[in-house]
Scaffold this active site. Structure first.
Site, PDB file in Angstrom:
ATOM      1  CG  ASN A 227      -1.878   1.169   1.233  1.00  0.00           C
ATOM      2  OD1 ASN A 227      -1.568   2.211   1.804  1.00  0.00           O
ATOM      3  ND2 ASN A 227      -3.029   1.011   0.602  1.00  0.00           N
TER       4      ASN A 227
ATOM      5  CB  THR B 124       1.236 -10.545   9.286  1.00  0.00           C
ATOM      6  OG1 THR B 124       2.206  -9.821  10.052  1.00  0.00           O
ATOM      7  CG2 THR B 124       0.435 -11.452  10.213  1.00  0.00           C
TER       8      THR B 124
ATOM      9  CG  LEU C  21     -15.955  -3.300 -13.857  1.00  0.00           C
ATOM     10  CD1 LEU C  21     -16.766  -4.478 -14.364  1.00  0.00           C
ATOM     11  CD2 LEU C  21     -16.828  -2.067 -13.700  1.00  0.00           C
TER      12      LEU C  21
ATOM     13  CD  GLU D  43      -0.838  -0.008   6.752  1.00  0.00           C
ATOM     14  OE1 GLU D  43      -0.452   0.921   7.483  1.00  0.00           O
ATOM     15  OE2 GLU D  43      -0.612  -1.213   7.010  1.00  0.00           O
TER      16      GLU D  43
END
Length: 300
Positions: free
Chosen positions: A68, A92, A216, A271
């Site tokens: 991210n 993780t 999409l 996040e």
């Protein structure tokens, strides 16, 4: 091609990771450049510096959170100058990598990251933030946010399930207004997910048919309400979305959600992100990403 690995400092010292880097450098005759991420705030500068210095491909070494960070930094770079991205999944849960069938073995993953071909994939955004995999709200988002790092270190992806069991009976459904494409409705949901990828939360399969190159989102709602959902919304291509009466899946490139009770938190690739209003958009083919040729996330 100039390739650089940006790796989470907590993962960089793992013996298998170090051995894989050394093997690629020694036997693959490849001068792999490695930079360590010590704090999330460094990533944008590191990615911009790489682009300025002609790095063609960046390898994200870490979990979904590291992906991210790199995606958000890469999307701020002019498309013609934007490096490709590859994945070394050493986090993780590694939800995106698992769904995309990126090898979890550091040797295999690093070889794919160095040698593999990049394909254009979609990137999602909510307000001013970007995400590659899943934006989730409600029960799943609370579980992800409240799972202690110590528990994740001890149990890996199973830590999310343990936290979920503890939170299950205390959770209050979120009520609000949602627009999916051109259709709008309101009601309550235990969980929502706007999916570019397929799974989140340590292996929970949310959108089994999602593709990262179809332009999409797969929008998933978990609700016990008899929502007045318009018939014009496209049904899922798989019947899985209708097997359980509380799970519904739709497809759209533009989604909005406004919760009734002010500030809410969602998770973008694990996040946290807070806002009083969430506007999701898809950005088709905006990032070139190295995935296995037969990845189920490709080939829409």
């Amino acid at each position: 091609m100039k390739v650089r690995l940006l790796i989470n400092a907590q993962k960089a010292t793992r013996p298998l990771v170090q051995e894989a880097i050394s093997w690629v450098r020694l036997h693959h005759f490849f001068a792999l450049d490695v930079h360590t991420i010590y704090h999330p705030s460094e990533v944008e500068t590191m990615v911009q510096e790489a682009a300025d210095n002609g790095i063609n491909r960046l390898i994200a070494g870490g979990g979904d959170g590291t992906l991210n960070l790199l995606v958000n930094a890469l999307m701020k770079i002019e498309p013609s100058l934007r490096p490709e991205m590859a994945i070394l999944p050493v986090g993780t849960a590694n939800d995106f990598a698992r769904a995309a069938t990126v090898p979890l073995d550091p040797f295999e993953a690093l070889l794919l990251a160095v040698d593999g071909d990049a394909a254009p994939v979609d990137v999602g955004s909510v307000n001013e933030r970007f995400f590659l995999n899943v934006a989730s709200g409600g029960f799943g988002a609370q579980v992800t946010a409240e799972t202690p790092p110590e528990l994740k270190a001890l149990f890996g992806g199973a830590a999310y399930a343990l936290t979920g069991l503890l939170k299950l009976f205390d959770f209050i459904p979120i009520r609000g207004k949602m627009r999916i494409g051109e259709e709008s409705f309101e009601g309550s949901a235990y969980a929502t997910a706007v999916c570019n990828g397929r799974q989140a939360g340590g292996g929970m399969l949310l959108a089994p048919d999602a593709k990262v190159d179809d332009g999409l989102f797969d929008v998933v709602l978990y609700t016990l309400d008899n929502l007045p959902i318009p018939a014009t919304l496209a049904p899922p291509s798989s019947p899985l979305g209708w097997i359980l009466p509380f799970k519904k899946i739709f497809q759209a490139s533009d989604v909005e959600f406004t919760p009734e009770e002010g500030l809410r938190q969602i998770n973008l690739d694990g996040e946290p992100y807070e806002s009083e209003h969430f506007h999701f958009r898809i950005h088709p083919g905006s990032l070139r990403l190295v995935l296995p040729q037969n990845s189920p996330l490709l080939g829409a």
